[in-house]
Design an enzyme around this catalytic site. Structure first.
Site, mmCIF file in Angstrom:
data_model
loop_
_atom_site.group_PDB
_atom_site.id
_atom_site.type_symbol
_atom_site.label_atom_id
_atom_site.label_comp_id
_atom_site.label_asym_id
_atom_site.label_seq_id
_atom_site.Cartn_x
_atom_site.Cartn_y
_atom_site.Cartn_z
ATOM 1 N N ASP A 8 3.766 10.278 -0.169
ATOM 2 C CA ASP A 8 2.429 9.531 -0.492
ATOM 3 C C ASP A 8 1.270 9.889 0.530
ATOM 4 O O ASP A 8 0.338 10.200 0.313
ATOM 5 C CB ASP A 8 2.521 8.191 -0.204
ATOM 6 N N CYS A 41 -3.529 7.230 -3.415
ATOM 7 C CA CYS A 41 -3.157 7.873 -4.539
ATOM 8 C C CYS A 41 -4.732 8.530 -4.940
ATOM 9 O O CYS A 41 -5.523 7.784 -5.173
ATOM 10 C CB CYS A 41 -2.798 6.811 -5.812
ATOM 11 N N ASN A 64 -1.376 4.357 3.624
ATOM 12 C CA ASN A 64 -0.237 3.118 3.652
ATOM 13 C C ASN A 64 -0.288 2.636 5.043
ATOM 14 O O ASN A 64 -0.679 2.925 6.110
ATOM 15 C CB ASN A 64 1.150 4.147 3.662
#
Ligand code: COA
Ligand code: ZN
Length: 304
Positions: free
Chosen positions: A14, A241, A250
């Site tokens: 990510d 994203c 995150n």
């Protein structure tokens, strides 16, 4: 004995996917150094790449090479990759991976923007993967569980329950509730987890929170209070994203590890080492360090 919490590092997936490729691609050697440091810190669970279109995510075009190296270096670790379709699952499997996260968005519009599929096509692809690769452990990553960049926040937890019914029928064991745009709040987390626990008592839940609004930690702790023992985070708070406008990082692993270790949970991760890994990553790779609280903590002498 203290309670174990599985801290699942997703930074190499990510995090790295979100580093803009128009400057330059992160050299594979740099990625591997970060992964080495994560493992040396005690990280045992890691989503380390994606098997997706290199046009969609140029930073992870080296997935096959990275996979070969990490499986060779760390055969005992719990290592897995994100896949968006059967082809990704087959590629991962062929290289020796036996665990993947299959991504689908609760939001129709984000599912289209992210993987160019309708909900029906995504369900079909999941069923195909289960059929074609029966011994592959397939976690379902439910992106935009709590809200979507195009459709806004979701208020009704029964929407999540209803969406997952077909996946339960198709054999889903584990679902990761992903707050792709960091829009969840603790009361909503409680409502969604409680509805799922009631509807599907056998379903194992994981959580994945982004810290867009500073609630990643409290949302994660809420999930832990409700019995969730597998939680995702990314080194240095990197992440986001590329197909969710405005998405940011995150929950940072070093912040999470600090809290859980201080609370007496067993994460197996050494705080000073994970902090050093985060600082190294910032210096060498991301330039987007968001774990600023940690610097202060490290400089504060421990009174214990
Ligand atoms: N791995 C590598 N390449 C893949 C692939 C996979 N799993 N699946 C498809 N491709 C390639 C195809 O070969 C094709 O390549 P070409 O243009 O050189 O011929 C191209 O990708 C498009 O394939 P197609 O099947 O038409 O897919 P699409 O254009 O509808 O895109 C996805 C669908 C899923 C492949 C793409 O949207 C994707 O990879 N998304 C990932 C997004 C992501 O990772 N988001 C962040 C994590 S949540
Ligand atoms: Zn994410």
């Amino acid at each position: 004995m203290s309670k174990k919490i599985e801290v699942i590092e997703v930074g190499p997936r990510d995090g790295f996917q979100s580093v803009k490729a128009d400057c330059s691609l992160i050299p594979m050697e740099e990625k591997l150094k970060v992964i080495d440091e994560l493992i040396a810190s005690g990280v045992q669970h890691m989503e380390f790449t994606s098997f997706v279109s290199p046009k969609a995510i140029p930073q992870l075009a080296d997935a096959a090479e990275v996979t070969k190296t990490v499986l060779d270096r760390y055969p005992q670790a719990d290592l897995f990759a994100l896949v968006p379709n059967l082809r990704g699952a087959q590629n991962a499997y062929a290289l020796g991976l036996r665990k993947v996260c299959y991504v689908v968005s609760l939001s129709k519009s984000h599912n289209k923007a992210n993987i160019n599929r309708t909900h029906e096509q995504s369900l079909q692809a999941y069923q195909e993967i289960r059929r074609e690769l029966p011994d592959l452990n397939v976690i379902v990553d439910l992106a935009t569980t709590f809200g979507c960049p195009f459709e806004g926040k979701y208020e009704d937890p029964d929407q999540v329950v209803a969406f997952l019914k077909d996946y339960m029928d198709a054999g889903m064991n584990t679902c990761c509730l992903c707050d792709t745009i960091g829009i969840a709040d603790p009361a909503q987390v409680r409502r969604v987890i409680s509805a799922l626990q009631k509807a599907y008592p056998s379903l194992e839940l994981m959580v994945h929170f982004h810290d867009t609004r500073g609630l990643g930690m409290v949302n994660t702790l809420t999930a832990i209070d409700m019995g969730v023992t597998k939680v995702q985070s990314a080194l240095g708070g990197l992440g986001g994203c590329p197909f969710a406008p405005g998405a940011s990082g995150n929950l940072s692993t070093e912040d999470l590890v600090w809290m859980l270790n201080e609370m007496g949970y067993d994460t197996g991760i050494t705080f000073s080492k994970i902090l050093a890994a985060a600082k190294h990553q910032v210096a060498e790779i991301s330039g987007q360090y968001s774990g600023h609280h940690i610097c202060i903590q490290q400089e504060t002498p421990c009174k214990k």
